[in-house]
Scaffold this motif. Structure first.
Motif, PDB file in Angstrom:
ATOM      1  N   ASP A   1     -24.311  15.729  23.442  1.00 53.34           N
ATOM      2  CA  ASP A   1     -25.538  15.027  23.053  1.00 53.34           C
ATOM      3  C   ASP A   1     -26.543  15.924  22.316  1.00 53.34           C
ATOM      4  O   ASP A   1     -27.622  15.462  21.954  1.00 53.34           O
ATOM      5  N   GLU A   2     -26.180  17.176  22.061  1.00 49.21           N
ATOM      6  CA  GLU A   2     -27.098  18.103  21.398  1.00 49.21           C
ATOM      7  C   GLU A   2     -26.870  18.160  19.891  1.00 49.21           C
ATOM      8  O   GLU A   2     -27.104  19.179  19.255  1.00 49.21           O
ATOM      9  N   TRP A   3     -26.487  17.051  19.314  1.00 49.99           N
ATOM     10  CA  TRP A   3     -26.187  17.024  17.876  1.00 49.99           C
ATOM     11  C   TRP A   3     -27.400  17.360  17.025  1.00 49.99           C
ATOM     12  O   TRP A   3     -27.253  17.986  15.974  1.00 49.99           O
TER      13      TRP A   3
ATOM     14  N   ARG B   1     -25.785  14.543   4.988  1.00 48.03           N
ATOM     15  CA  ARG B   1     -24.758  13.930   5.832  1.00 48.03           C
ATOM     16  C   ARG B   1     -25.397  13.001   6.860  1.00 48.03           C
ATOM     17  O   ARG B   1     -26.469  13.290   7.400  1.00 48.03           O
ATOM     18  N   PRO B   2     -24.710  11.904   7.186  1.00 50.48           N
ATOM     19  CA  PRO B   2     -25.281  10.928   8.119  1.00 50.48           C
ATOM     20  C   PRO B   2     -25.286  11.430   9.564  1.00 50.48           C
ATOM     21  O   PRO B   2     -24.559  12.353   9.927  1.00 50.48           O
ATOM     22  N   GLU B   3     -26.082  10.773  10.357  1.00 54.44           N
ATOM     23  CA  GLU B   3     -26.173  11.104  11.781  1.00 54.44           C
ATOM     24  C   GLU B   3     -24.801  11.091  12.441  1.00 54.44           C
ATOM     25  O   GLU B   3     -24.496  11.935  13.291  1.00 54.44           O
ATOM     26  N   SER B   4     -23.947  10.149  12.062  1.00 51.91           N
ATOM     27  CA  SER B   4     -22.611  10.047  12.673  1.00 51.91           C
ATOM     28  C   SER B   4     -21.796  11.320  12.460  1.00 51.91           C
ATOM     29  O   SER B   4     -21.034  11.726  13.340  1.00 51.91           O
ATOM     30  N   PHE B   5     -21.948  11.961  11.301  1.00 51.62           N
ATOM     31  CA  PHE B   5     -21.250  13.223  11.041  1.00 51.62           C
ATOM     32  C   PHE B   5     -21.669  14.276  12.061  1.00 51.62           C
ATOM     33  O   PHE B   5     -20.832  14.963  12.646  1.00 51.62           O
ATOM     34  N   TRP B   6     -22.976  14.402  12.284  1.00 50.75           N
ATOM     35  CA  TRP B   6     -23.501  15.423  13.184  1.00 50.75           C
ATOM     36  C   TRP B   6     -23.142  15.121  14.638  1.00 50.75           C
ATOM     37  O   TRP B   6     -22.837  16.033  15.419  1.00 50.75           O
ATOM     38  N   ARG B   7     -23.147  13.851  14.993  1.00 54.99           N
ATOM     39  CA  ARG B   7     -22.746  13.466  16.346  1.00 54.99           C
ATOM     40  C   ARG B   7     -21.271  13.826  16.584  1.00 54.99           C
ATOM     41  O   ARG B   7     -20.922  14.401  17.617  1.00 54.99           O
ATOM     42  N   ASP B   8     -20.413  13.481  15.619  1.00 52.85           N
ATOM     43  CA  ASP B   8     -18.979  13.792  15.743  1.00 52.85           C
ATOM     44  C   ASP B   8     -18.744  15.300  15.791  1.00 52.85           C
ATOM     45  O   ASP B   8     -17.916  15.785  16.560  1.00 52.85           O
ATOM     46  N   ARG B   9     -19.466  16.023  14.974  1.00 51.90           N
ATOM     47  CA  ARG B   9     -19.321  17.486  14.925  1.00 51.90           C
ATOM     48  C   ARG B   9     -19.694  18.113  16.275  1.00 51.90           C
ATOM     49  O   ARG B   9     -18.972  18.972  16.793  1.00 51.90           O
TER      50      ARG B   9
END
Length: 187
Positions: free
Chosen positions: A11-13, A43-51
Motif C-alpha cells: 500500500d506504499e505506492w 504513468r498512471p496510478e495503476s502502474f505505481w500500485r502494481d509496481r
C-alpha cells in the motif's frame, strides 16, 4: 539519524512513486537509470500500485527495500529482482542459473556518505542469500561506464566486474558493465 531498513508494503505506492521520481531528477539519473522523469511522472496510478505490490514484502519475484527515517520519510531505496534462466532478461544477458539483480539504487543527497547505501545493499544481498526457492548463488548489477562513484562503491562492497558489457539502450556508443558478488562458501 536512525534509519530502519525494511521492505516496502504493497500500500506504499505513493511513497515508492515519490522516491523514484526524486531519483529520476538526480543529476546522474541519465546514466544510472533506464528511465526518465518525464516518462515516469506521466504513468498512471495503476502502474505505481502494481509496481509497489510486485516488490513488496511477501513478493517472491522482487523486493524493494527502503531506509525509513523516524518521521516516516524515505531516505534511500534499492530493489532486488529474482532472475531465473527461463525468464526473459530485463537487461543484459539471460541468467545462466538462479540469481538476483540489483536495480533502482538511490540515496537522497542529504543522506549520502552516512553508510546508508551499505545498509541497503547488505539487506538486499542478505535477502538474496536467504531465498529458499530459488537458491541464489550470485547477485548482479550493471553500472554505466561513466558512473565511477557507483562503480567504486560496488567494488568496496565486494562486487567484482564479471567482464560482461552491454550497450546502453538508446545510446549504443556507451556501455554498462556487469558486476557480481558470489555467495560465500558455506552459506
Amino acid at each position: 539519524m536512525n534509519y530502519v531498513i525494511r521492505a516496502i508494503r504493497a500500500d506504499e505506492w505513493e511513497k515508492s512513486r515519490e522516491i523514484r521520481l526524486a531519483a529520476l531528477r538526480d543529476p546522474v539519473a541519465r546514466i544510472a537509470f533506464l528511465d526518465t522523469y518525464e516518462a515516469a511522472v506521466g504513468r498512471p496510478e495503476s502502474f505505481w500500485r502494481d509496481r509497489a505490490e510486485g516488490a513488496a514484502e511477501g513478493s517472491a519475484h522482487a523486493r524493494q527495500f527502503v531506509a525509513e527515517a523516524p518521521d516516516g520519510s524515505w531516505a534511500g531505496t534499492i530493489t532486488v529482482l529474482v532472475e531465473r534462466p527461463t525468464d526473459d532478461p530485463r537487461f543484459g544477458t539471460a541468467a545462466k542459473a538462479d540469481q538476483t539483480h540489483i536495480v533502482g539504487v538511490y540515496v537522497r543527497p542529504e543522506a549520502r556518505g552516512t553508510g546508508l547505501v551499505e545498509r541497503l545493499f547488505r539487506e538486499g544481498v542478505e535477502w538474496s542469500w536467504a531465498l529458499a526457492e530459488p537458491s541464489v548463488r550470485r547477485v548482479r548489477l550493471y553500472v554505466h561506464e561513466e558512473n565511477a562513484r557507483a562503480a567504486a562503491f560496488y567494488r568496496r562492497f565486494g562486487f567484482t566486474a564479471s567482464g560482461e558489457r552491454v550497450p546502453m539502450p538508446g545510446n549504443e556508443s556507451t556501455f554498462e558493465a556487469e558486476y557480481e558478488i558470489r555467495r560465500p562458501a558455506g552459506r
